[in-house]
Enzyme design. Structure first.
Site, mmCIF file in Angstrom:
data_model
loop_
_atom_site.group_PDB
_atom_site.id
_atom_site.type_symbol
_atom_site.label_atom_id
_atom_site.label_comp_id
_atom_site.label_asym_id
_atom_site.label_seq_id
_atom_site.Cartn_x
_atom_site.Cartn_y
_atom_site.Cartn_z
ATOM 1 N N GLY A 181 0.800 -5.181 0.760
ATOM 2 C CA GLY A 181 -0.319 -5.524 -0.097
ATOM 3 C C GLY A 181 -0.186 -6.371 -1.370
ATOM 4 N N GLU B 232 -0.376 -9.873 0.015
ATOM 5 C CA GLU B 232 -1.846 -10.223 0.193
ATOM 6 C C GLU B 232 -2.423 -10.302 -1.016
ATOM 7 O OE1 GLU B 232 -2.782 -7.616 4.372
ATOM 8 O OE2 GLU B 232 -2.082 -6.194 2.599
ATOM 9 N N GLU C 147 4.578 -4.991 7.810
ATOM 10 C CA GLU C 147 3.708 -3.854 8.309
ATOM 11 C C GLU C 147 3.768 -3.478 9.736
ATOM 12 O OE1 GLU C 147 1.047 -5.799 4.916
ATOM 13 O OE2 GLU C 147 2.527 -6.489 6.464
ATOM 14 N N ALA D 50 0.802 -1.147 -0.013
ATOM 15 C CA ALA D 50 -0.037 0.093 -0.111
ATOM 16 C C ALA D 50 0.805 1.376 -0.082
ATOM 17 C CB ALA D 50 -0.845 -0.221 1.171
#
Length: 263
Positions: free
Chosen positions: A114, A117, A137, A65
């Site tokens: 992300g 993910e 993260e 992200a």
């Protein structure tokens, strides 16, 4: 203005490319929204039967992200951050996970946060030998927010997932293969070829049957075995009246190649 997500047709396969190479294909809000729009269009296009998803440039699939963007949402408080950041990212990975056409990630480089993910969520993944994965993260004081605390333990097991989640350390594509995050690791120069070859092997079969299998697996994973078996039966029942089912059976008994109509 640069298109944030590229969508190219190669026969019955869509090649979708995250296109912010100067930012390591970081997932800002506009890119996520555009990817969702493209997925909607691909789902509605009956001539597309599979998707290969990759990143632009030589360095990254996606570095995760866009921290500069979502940090502004965090400064506005938890409600704003949940709405703009978390729910948007979770909607994207859930869409990929439940997409009715097979989605194959061609992981060409960094797949952090992300980006990892997305790899967890898609149906299949092929990694370049130069790819790199991480759940970083924790380094910025947050848990993963696009499904990483839920999907990675289901793929890798609780203890192995927690090691990555709690350390933030990067891991190799070979390790990603060992824990079930990717299906295979290939030479960098053959990544797209291998991803398309995998898609073509799926496209030999009925696209309707593929959709039913994806639905059964995706829904059944989070259900009890009894509920999962009911889901499996439901998806089977949906295939029984189709032309594709009759054609597959007739072709098998006649020892010929099937000719699917997608209905």
């Amino acid at each position: 203005m640069t298109e944030l997500v590229l969508n190219e047709r190669r026969g019955a396969i869509a090649l979708v490319t995250l296109n912010r190479p100067e930012k390591l294909n970081a997932l800002n809000y506009a890119l996520i929204d555009r990817l969702m729009q493209i997925l909607d269009a691909i789902e509605d296009d009956g001539s597309v039967h599979a998707v290969v998803l990759t990143g632009a440039g030589d360095r990254a699939f996606s570095a995760g992200a866009d921290i500069h963007e979502f940090s502004e949402s965090i400064r506005n408080g938890p409600d704003a951050a949940l709405k703009a950041f978390v729910r948007r990212g979770q909607a994207m990975t859930s869409r990929l996970e439940s997409f009715p056409k097979p989605v194959i990630a061609a992981v060409n480089g960094i797949a952090f946060g992300g980006g990892c993910e997305i790899t967890e969520a898609v149906h299949l993944a092929v990694a370049s030998e130069r790819a790199s994965f991480a759940k970083p993260e924790i380094n910025i004081g947050i848990p993963p927010t696009f499904g990483g605390t839920q999907r990675l333990p289901r793929l890798a097991g609780r203890k192995r997932a927690l090691e990555f989640l709690l350390t933030g350390d990067a891991f190799t594509p070979q390790r990603a293969y060992e824990i079930g995050l990717v299906n295979r690791v290939v030479a960098r120069e053959t990544l797209l070829e291998a991803s398309f070859e995998l898609a073509e092997r799926i496209l030999r079969h009925s696209s309707l049957a593929a959709a039913r299998i994806i639905a059964a697996v995706t829904r059944g994973l989070n259900a009890s075995i009894a509920e999962g078996l009911a889901i499996e039966g439901e998806q089977f029942a949906r295939m029984v009246p189709t032309r594709d089912n009759r054609e597959a059976l007739d072709a098998w008994m006649s020892r010929r190649a099937p000719r699917y109509s997608g209905c």
